[in-house]
Design a protein around this motif. Structure first.
Motif, PDB file in Angstrom:
ATOM      1  N   LEU A  17      11.941 -78.779  11.977  1.00 39.89           N
ATOM      2  CA  LEU A  17      10.957 -78.005  12.734  1.00 39.89           C
ATOM      3  C   LEU A  17      11.164 -78.116  14.240  1.00 39.89           C
ATOM      4  CD1 LEU A  17       7.668 -78.726  10.730  1.00 39.89           C
ATOM      5  CD2 LEU A  17       8.881 -76.544  10.897  1.00 39.89           C
ATOM      6  N   SER A  18      11.825 -79.173  14.676  1.00 44.66           N
ATOM      7  CA  SER A  18      12.017 -79.370  16.114  1.00 44.66           C
ATOM      8  C   SER A  18      13.145 -78.508  16.679  1.00 44.66           C
ATOM      9  CB  SER A  18      12.323 -80.844  16.403  1.00 44.66           C
ATOM     10  OG  SER A  18      13.545 -81.230  15.775  1.00 44.66           O
ATOM     11  N   LYS A  19      13.904 -77.856  15.796  1.00 41.22           N
ATOM     12  CA  LYS A  19      15.026 -77.039  16.244  1.00 41.22           C
ATOM     13  C   LYS A  19      14.593 -75.576  16.386  1.00 41.22           C
ATOM     14  CE  LYS A  19      18.219 -80.094  13.779  1.00 41.22           C
ATOM     15  NZ  LYS A  19      19.217 -80.197  12.700  1.00 41.22           N
ATOM     16  N   LYS A  20      15.128 -74.904  17.353  1.00 42.06           N
ATOM     17  CA  LYS A  20      14.820 -73.497  17.571  1.00 42.06           C
ATOM     18  C   LYS A  20      15.437 -72.645  16.465  1.00 42.06           C
ATOM     19  CE  LYS A  20      12.489 -73.721  21.432  1.00 42.06           C
ATOM     20  NZ  LYS A  20      11.059 -73.288  21.501  1.00 42.06           N
ATOM     21  N   GLY A  24      16.163 -66.657  17.369  1.00 43.97           N
ATOM     22  CA  GLY A  24      15.523 -66.654  18.674  1.00 43.97           C
ATOM     23  C   GLY A  24      14.053 -66.277  18.650  1.00 43.97           C
ATOM     24  N   ILE A  25      13.508 -66.012  17.448  1.00 41.79           N
ATOM     25  CA  ILE A  25      12.104 -65.581  17.357  1.00 41.79           C
ATOM     26  C   ILE A  25      11.266 -66.650  16.656  1.00 41.79           C
ATOM     27  CG2 ILE A  25      10.532 -63.802  16.495  1.00 41.79           C
ATOM     28  CD1 ILE A  25      12.914 -61.853  16.616  1.00 41.79           C
ATOM     29  N   ALA A  26      11.537 -66.891  15.378  1.00 41.59           N
ATOM     30  CA  ALA A  26      10.749 -67.871  14.626  1.00 41.59           C
ATOM     31  C   ALA A  26      11.471 -68.237  13.346  1.00 41.59           C
ATOM     32  CB  ALA A  26       9.364 -67.312  14.287  1.00 41.59           C
ATOM     33  N   HIS A  27      11.228 -69.461  12.893  1.00 45.42           N
ATOM     34  CA  HIS A  27      11.659 -69.851  11.558  1.00 45.42           C
ATOM     35  C   HIS A  27      10.804 -69.137  10.516  1.00 45.42           C
ATOM     36  CE1 HIS A  27      14.333 -73.038  12.864  1.00 45.42           C
ATOM     37  NE2 HIS A  27      13.368 -73.624  13.555  1.00 45.42           N
ATOM     38  N   THR A  53      19.028 -66.171   1.541  1.00 41.72           N
ATOM     39  CA  THR A  53      20.155 -65.599   2.283  1.00 41.72           C
ATOM     40  C   THR A  53      19.685 -64.589   3.312  1.00 41.72           C
ATOM     41  OG1 THR A  53      21.609 -65.905   0.369  1.00 41.72           O
ATOM     42  CG2 THR A  53      22.308 -64.306   2.043  1.00 41.72           C
ATOM     43  N   ASN A  54      18.761 -63.717   2.904  1.00 44.00           N
ATOM     44  CA  ASN A  54      18.341 -62.623   3.779  1.00 44.00           C
ATOM     45  C   ASN A  54      17.494 -63.071   4.962  1.00 44.00           C
ATOM     46  OD1 ASN A  54      19.657 -60.695   2.244  1.00 44.00           O
ATOM     47  ND2 ASN A  54      17.868 -60.246   0.970  1.00 44.00           N
ATOM     48  N   THR A  55      16.696 -64.108   4.770  1.00 40.66           N
ATOM     49  CA  THR A  55      15.790 -64.538   5.843  1.00 40.66           C
ATOM     50  C   THR A  55      16.239 -65.829   6.519  1.00 40.66           C
ATOM     51  OG1 THR A  55      14.368 -65.885   4.391  1.00 40.66           O
ATOM     52  CG2 THR A  55      13.842 -63.527   4.571  1.00 40.66           C
ATOM     53  N   THR A  56      17.294 -66.453   5.986  1.00 38.12           N
ATOM     54  CA  THR A  56      17.725 -67.792   6.427  1.00 38.12           C
ATOM     55  C   THR A  56      16.524 -68.744   6.492  1.00 38.12           C
ATOM     56  OG1 THR A  56      17.576 -67.224   8.791  1.00 38.12           O
ATOM     57  CG2 THR A  56      19.712 -66.909   7.706  1.00 38.12           C
ATOM     58  N   LEU A 338       9.213 -57.560  12.783  1.00 39.49           N
ATOM     59  CA  LEU A 338       9.182 -58.539  13.867  1.00 39.49           C
ATOM     60  C   LEU A 338      10.537 -58.701  14.540  1.00 39.49           C
ATOM     61  CD1 LEU A 338       7.043 -61.359  12.186  1.00 39.49           C
ATOM     62  CD2 LEU A 338       6.270 -59.726  13.911  1.00 39.49           C
ATOM     63  N   GLY A 339      11.585 -58.178  13.909  1.00 35.15           N
ATOM     64  CA  GLY A 339      12.924 -58.342  14.457  1.00 35.15           C
ATOM     65  C   GLY A 339      13.602 -59.621  14.027  1.00 35.15           C
ATOM     66  N   ILE A 340      12.993 -60.344  13.105  1.00 37.17           N
ATOM     67  CA  ILE A 340      13.612 -61.553  12.563  1.00 37.17           C
ATOM     68  C   ILE A 340      14.780 -61.165  11.664  1.00 37.17           C
ATOM     69  CG2 ILE A 340      13.224 -63.529  11.024  1.00 37.17           C
ATOM     70  CD1 ILE A 340      10.343 -63.618  12.072  1.00 37.17           C
ATOM     71  N   THR A 341      14.605 -60.065  10.914  1.00 40.25           N
ATOM     72  CA  THR A 341      15.651 -59.526  10.062  1.00 40.25           C
ATOM     73  C   THR A 341      15.770 -58.030  10.346  1.00 40.25           C
ATOM     74  OG1 THR A 341      14.058 -59.094   8.268  1.00 40.25           O
ATOM     75  CG2 THR A 341      15.212 -61.219   8.231  1.00 40.25           C
ATOM     76  N   SER A 342      16.729 -57.387   9.698  1.00 42.74           N
ATOM     77  CA  SER A 342      16.915 -55.958   9.918  1.00 42.74           C
ATOM     78  C   SER A 342      17.386 -55.289   8.627  1.00 42.74           C
ATOM     79  CB  SER A 342      17.952 -55.722  11.027  1.00 42.74           C
ATOM     80  OG  SER A 342      18.195 -54.342  11.208  1.00 42.74           O
ATOM     81  N   GLY A 343      16.711 -54.193   8.250  1.00 41.81           N
ATOM     82  CA  GLY A 343      17.143 -53.379   7.133  1.00 41.81           C
ATOM     83  C   GLY A 343      16.932 -53.968   5.757  1.00 41.81           C
ATOM     84  N   LEU A 344      16.070 -54.984   5.664  1.00 40.41           N
ATOM     85  CA  LEU A 344      15.883 -55.633   4.363  1.00 40.41           C
ATOM     86  C   LEU A 344      14.913 -54.889   3.459  1.00 40.41           C
ATOM     87  CD1 LEU A 344      15.723 -59.451   5.197  1.00 40.41           C
ATOM     88  CD2 LEU A 344      17.661 -58.118   4.366  1.00 40.41           C
TER      89      LEU A 344
END
Length: 409
Positions: A17-20, A24-27, A53-56, A338-344
């Motif tokens: 949790l301490s890692k970004k 660049g947006i959110a876990h 895989t899709n959301t890491t 939100l821009g965390i993923t694209s086209g899913l």
């Protein structure tokens, strides 16, 4: 010791949790429950792999099931998650945990099996009442609450596990009271901020009870809880106030927002009423207006989910924990938006939705619709032996355990 084929033990989530976030947006973290059928389990394996895989996803939660109903399957699924590359976060409850007459033995064996299998993260919970009961009671000689479970894990396993605990921004349902009209008219400002209304009745965790909730939460964290995952909420301000209160109580660990994805009108209504969840007026009105249009509800679930997530991200939240309901379309819609993923969202596949029903949800509770030899009706009373009193065509009918089944809308 891990064999050459086994993955290394999981990292502790508190360290991750301490890692970004890489995006660049959110876990993102994802929560699933054990399905009722063998085919459902196979389908869930595939969906979990796709979604990781899709959301890491940073980590993957597996629930323990209502009333301790899925202990073995929950552990199997959590171990499967670990073996297939997830950081596995196993829910463990105090309910129905008894073996050979020993209410502690089953807990220890579950923890040992999880540890031996490489799992290093546990969600310590009290759990729901067992089948046929509306009230939770501790087994003689067993754990009375989640605090007992946290203390036990730390005593017996030291720092071998990372431990997360539940937080209730609106108060635990057991501490939420039904108000009289006079009480509702005289709520404090803080009570007004977390109260809810269902079927014309106002409920709230009163200030004195809320203070007890916060004191108890601090005890859980002080006993060894590394971070908090919250109960679902549909009002971002309630979460923000809860985090502020945590800091004022000296609870300084991460607080992860639990986000229930809106997938269907009946489920939304049932869960919010059962948990006495605050539903903002405009949200309730919009849901009621589209209740007969399942596609519109799912689409709105994405819109609303994105809005509340943006509000949370703007307040400094760095991880979004989705209660997926074993489905993917709404989650993907939100992360795409939100821009965390694209086209899913275009790739989502929910043809197996009927297989994604929870084991525990097969248990009927008061208010559920069921059907049996006497017809279809609504449960009015559940007895400890599993017998249900069901209103069928205006008459009360008793149906023995096993002679009725729950109807899923």
């Amino acid at each position: 010791m891990c064999s050459a084929q086994d993955p290394a033990p999981d990292a502790k989530i508190i360290d991750l949790l301490s890692k970004k976030a890489d995006n660049g947006i959110a876990h993102v973290s994802l929560e699933y429950f054990p399905p009722r059928t063998e085919q459902g389990v196979k389908n869930l394996h595939a969906r979990m792999e796709r979604m990781k895989t899709n959301t890491t996803a940073l980590y993957t939660d597996m629930t323990w099931g209502a009333g301790g109903s899925t202990a073995e399957l929950s552990l199997d699924l959590a171990l499967h998650a670990h073996r297939t590359g997830h950081v596995s976060n196993l829910h463990l409850t105090c309910t129905n945990m008894e073996k050979d007459g020993d209410p502690v033995k089953a807990v220890r064996e579950a923890l040992q099996a999880a540890y031996d299998g490489g799992i290093r993260n546990i969600v310590a919970l009290r759990g729901d009442p067992p089948e046929g009961s509306d009230e939770w009671t501790a087994a003689e000689g067993g754990f009375a609450c989640a605090l007992d479970l946290v203390r036990y894990i730390r005593k017996e396993f030291g720092d071998s596990f990372g431990i997360s605990v539940a937080g209730y921004p609106e108060g635990h349902p057991n501490r939420i009271s039904q108000l009289t009209d006079e009480e509702a008219a005289n709520m404090s400002d803080s009570e007004k901020g977390r109260c809810c209304t269902h079927d014309g009745i106002t409920y709230v965790c009163k200030d004195d009870d809320y203070k007890k909730e916060m004191d108890y939460l601090k005890e859980k964290v002080d006993a060894g809880g590394d971070f908090i995952i919250t109960q679902m909420f549909f009002d971002a301000e309630v979460f923000k106030t809860f985090v502020k209160d945590c800091r004022e109580w000296g609870i300084n660990c991460p607080v992860v927002p639990g986000l229930m994805c809106i997938n269907a009108y009946p489920g939304f209504k049932k869960m919010t009423k059962f948990c006495k969840t605050r539903v903002p007026k405009d949200l309730g009105e919009k849901m009621d207006a589209m209740k007969d249009d399942p596609d519109a509800v799912k689409k709105f679930g994405v819109t609303f989910g994105s809005e509340i997530c943006r509000s949370l991200l703007d307040s400094g939240v760095e991880i979004l924990h989705f209660y997926t309901l074993n489905l993917e379309k709404v989650v993907y819609g939100i992360t795409d938006d939100l821009g965390i993923t694209s086209g899913l969202v275009e790739k989502s596949d929910e043809k197996d939705a009927k297989d994604m029903v929870a084991v525990g949800s097969a248990w009927a509770r008061v208010g559920d619709k069921v059907k049996g030899s006497a017809g279809e009706g609504v449960v009015k009373e559940m007895r400890k032996d599993g017998t249900a009193v069901i209103e069928v065509d205006g008459k009360d009918v008793e149906m023995a355990k096993g002679s009725y089944e729950k109807v899923f809308s």
